[in-house]
Design a protein around this motif. Structure first.
Motif, short mmCIF file in Angstrom:
data_model
loop_
_atom_site.label_atom_id
_atom_site.label_comp_id
_atom_site.label_asym_id
_atom_site.label_seq_id
_atom_site.Cartn_x
_atom_site.Cartn_y
_atom_site.Cartn_z
N ALA A 66 113.17 -52.62 -57.31
CA ALA A 66 113.59 -53.09 -58.63
C ALA A 66 114.67 -54.16 -58.51
N ALA A 70 114.48 -57.86 -59.87
CA ALA A 70 115.46 -58.28 -60.88
C ALA A 70 116.05 -59.64 -60.52
N VAL A 84 118.65 -53.21 -63.66
CA VAL A 84 118.01 -52.08 -63.00
C VAL A 84 118.64 -50.81 -63.54
N LEU A 90 113.14 -51.38 -64.81
CA LEU A 90 113.64 -52.74 -65.05
C LEU A 90 113.71 -52.96 -66.56
#
Length: 558
Positions: A66, A70, A84, A90
Motif C-alpha cells: 500500500a 501510495a 495508507v 488506500l
C-alpha cells in the motif's frame, strides 16, 4: 475523475511497478481494482483494498504494498492525497477539479451513463408473472411484473440480451375449472365448488355468448355440456389472456414471448426431453412409471415424469420447457416464482444438472414473498371485480402506475411487503416515489430558473469551481450509480437501484439548500453558478436513468 478512471489509473501504477521490478507479480495477474466510497467521508473520496488483495501473491505485506502504491498514486494528475490506513487500505482524495469532472462526464454521457458491458455475450431468458389465465393478474403477479420488467431493463443495461417471457398455463385442470365456471355463469348457475367467481367471470361469459351469436353460431350455453365447455374453454381463455396482456401492457410490462404450455405436449417436446434424459442414463422405470433420478443431483427424492396411467406429470413439461429455452439460445434461464413454489427449487436445479448444465448459472430461481395492501390502517382483502383477490388493476386504480411499480420494485424480493395506499397516493416526502420524482422535477425547475437568469452550460465548465463540501458529497453519490447498476444486475436485485435513487435524492435536496445555481439579485454569473448547473443537470440525468430502469416516469414538473 470517475471511479472507473481511478481504477484504471491504479491498475496502470500496479503494472508499471511490475515492469520496473518493484512488484514481484506476473503482469497478467494485475487486476482492475475495486474502488469504493469509504464508509466515512472524512477518510477520502475513494478507497481500495487492492494492496491487501495482492500482497501475498507478490511476497510482501499489505501495508508495504500500500505504501508503494501510495507514493506513486500521489503523483497522478487529479489525485490530491493518498493515505495508507489500517492493515493496508488506500484512501484517496481527489482535488476539486478531478472530482468535479464527473458532472461533465454524466451530462455528456446522457442516457448511457450507468450502462456497461459486464454481461455482454450473455443471453438471459427471464420468465415472470406466468399467472394462470383464469382471472385478472393478482397482487403477487403485479409484484413479479414490476420486479421482472425492472430486472430485464437492468440486465439489458449491462449488455445482456434479454428475452422477457410469459409461460401461459393452458394445459391442465385449472383451465377445465375456468371453462366450467364460465358455462355455469352463462346458464345462470352457481360456479362449481372448485371453480372461479367474481364479476369478471360473468363479463367473459357474456362476451363469449355475444361473440358466438354475432357470428351466426348457436348460443353456447344451450349446447350439450361437452360442446359448450369446449367453446367456453377456447374462447374464454383467449379473452382472459387478452385482458391479462392489456393489464400488463398498461403497467409497462411487455413480453417478447408468450409461451403456451400446451405446445410442449402437442409438439412432442415432452417426449424428446425425456428421451434426452434417457440417453444421459438418469431415467428409471419403476412401479409402472417413468422417473428422473433427481436424487443423483441433490434433490430430496426422485421425481415422476410419466405417471403409471401413461400421462405426463407436470414436471415433464418443466423439463421440456427448460430445453426449449436453451434451444432458443438462453445461456441463463431465470425463473421468478412465488413463495408457494419454494418446494420446486430442488427438483428444478436437479433437472438442470441432469442435462449437464450448472445450477445457479444456467438456471437461476428467484423466490418472492407476498404483498399486502393497507388502506386507512386496515388490510385490503378483496377486489370489487375479482371477488376473492386484490388485483393489479385495483392497485393501479388506487395509486397509478408509477407509484405501484416503484413500491413493488423498491424492496428485496424475498421480503414480504405492506403497501400503504394512503401513503403512495400522497404528495409527501414520506412517499418514496414522490420523493425521488420530486427531486428530478426540482432539477428541471432549477435549470429553467438558471436559463431565466442567464446561467448556461454553454458558458463553459470549470470543475474546480465545485469546491463546496455539499458539491463533493453530491458528486460522491453520483459516482456510485454505475457500480449500483452493475451490482443490481449481478445479484439480480432491482431494489438496489431504487434505494440508490432515494439516497441521491436526499443528497440533492441537501445540496439544493446549501448552494446556488443562480446569482442573488444583480450579482454577476460566476463559474461556480455554471459549474453547479452542470452538477444539477447531471443529477437530473442520473435520476431519469435510474427511474427508467424501474419503468417509472421522471416528470419535469410536479
Amino acid at each position: 475523475m470517475t471511479p472507473e478512471e481511478l481504477a484504471q489509473a491504479i491498475r496502470t501504477v500496479l503494472t508499471s511497478a511490475v515492469d520496473d521490478g518493484s512488484l514481484d507479480l506476473p503482469v497478467e495477474e494485475v487486476p482492475l481494482p475495486r474502488v469504493e466510497r469509504p464508509r466515512h467521508r472524512d477518510h477520502g473520496d475513494w478507497s481500495t483494498n487492492v494492496a491487501m488483495q495482492l500482497a501475498k501473491k507478490a511476497g510482501t505485506t499489505p501495508r508495504a504494498l500500500a505504501e508503494l502504491l501510495a507514493d506513486r498514486l500521489g503523483g497522478i494528475d487529479g489525485v490530491a492525497e493518498v493515505e495508507v490506513a489500517g492493515p493496508g487500505f488506500l484512501n484517496i482524495r481527489l482535488d476539486a477539479g478531478a472530482a468535479g469532472e464527473l458532472a461533465r462526464s454524466v451530462v455528456e454521457a446522457g442516457e448511457s451513463y450507468g450502462r456497461n458491458e459486464t454481461l455482454a455475450g450473455e443471453h438471459v431468458n427471464l420468465e415472470y408473472v406466468s399467472a394462470n389465465p383464469t382471472g385478472p393478474v393478482h397482487l403477487g403477479g403485479a409484484r413479479w411484473a414490476a420486479v421482472g420488467d425492472s430486472l430485464a431493463r437492468i440486465l439489458a443495461a449491462c449488455g445482456a440480451t434479454v428475452t422477457r417471457e410469459y409461460y401461459f398455463n393452458d394445459h391442465g385442470t385449472q383451465i377445465d375449472r375456468f371453462a366450467a365456471s364460465l358455462l355455469a355463469s352463462a346458464r345462470g348457475q352457481e360456479p362449481p365448488e372448485d371453480g372461479y367467481g367474481g364479476a369478471y367471470i360473468s363479463e367473459i361469459a357474456s362476451r363469449v355468448t355475444a361473440d358466438e351469436t354475432a357470428a351466426g353460431r348457436p348460443e353456447p350455453a344451450g349446447l350439450e355440456d361437452e360442446a359448450a365447455l369446449e367453446v367456453f374453454r377456447s374462447r374464454g381463455v383467449e379473452l382472459m389472456f387478452d385482458a391479462i396482456k392489456a393489464e400488463l401492457h398498461a403497467f409497462r410490462s411487455d413480453f417478447d414471448v408468450f409461451f403456451h404450455e400446451d405446445s410442449l405436449h402437442t409438439s412432442g417436446a415432452v417426449t424428446r426431453s425425456i428421451g434426452e434424459l434417457r440417453e444421459r442414463g438418469v431415467i428409471e422405470e419403476r412401479d409402472g412409471a417413468t422417473w428422473l433420478r433427481t436424487t443423483d443431483f441433490g434433490d430430496d427424492k426422485d421425481r415422476v415424469l410419466i405417471k403409471s396411467d401413461g400421462n405426463p406429470a407436470y414436471f415433464a413439461a418443466d423439463t421440456a420447457y427448460y430445453l426449449d429455452k436453451r434451444s432458443r439460445g438462453a445461456t441463463c434461464s431465470i425463473y421468478l416464482l412465488g413463495a408457494d413454489h419454494h418446494g420446486y427449487v430442488g427438483r428444478m436445479m436437479a433437472m438442470c444438472a441432469a442435462y449437464g448444465d450448472t445450477p445457479g448459472v444456467n438456471m437461476q430461481i428467484l423466490i418472492g414473498q407476498m404483498v399486502n395492501l393497507v388502506k386507512n390502517g386496515a388490510p385490503v382483502r378483496m377486489s370489487k371485480r375479482a371477488g376473492t383477490i386484490v388485483t393489479l388493476e385495483d392497485l393501479v386504480e388506487a395509486v397509478g402506475v408509477d407509484a405501484a411499480r416503484y413500491a413493488l420494485a423498491r424492496s428485496s424480493m424475498d421480503s414480504m411487503i405492506d403497501i400503504d395506499l394512503d401513503l403512495l397516493a400522497s404528495s409527501s416526502n414520506d412517499n418514496p416515489v414522490y420523493y425521488v420524482q420530486y427531486a428530478h422535477a426540482r432539477t428541471r425547475n432549477v435549470a429553467r430558473n438558471a436559463a431565466e437568469h442567464g446561467v448556461s452550460r454553454e458558458a463553459g465548465f470549470d470543475p474546480a469551481a465545485l469546491d463546496d463540501p455539499a458539491d463533493a458529497a453530491l458528486l460522491g453519490v453520483l459516482a456510485q450509480f454505475p457500480a449500483v447498476v452493475a451490482q443490481a444486475a449481478q445479484l439480480r436485485e432491482q431494489h438496489r437501484v431504487a434505494r440508490y435513487l432515494e439516497q441521491l435524492a436526499a443528497a440533492y435536496h441537501t445540496w439544493y439548500g446549501a448552494t446556488r445555481v443562480t446569482p442573488r439579485g444583480q450579482d454577476p454569473v460566476t463559474p461556480g453558478h455554471v459549474a453547479r448547473l452542470w452538477l444539477n443537470d447531471a443529477v437530473g440525468q442520473v435520476i431519469a436513468n435510474g427511474l427508467g430502469l424501474l419503468g417509472v416516469d421522471a416528470p419535469d414538473r410536479m
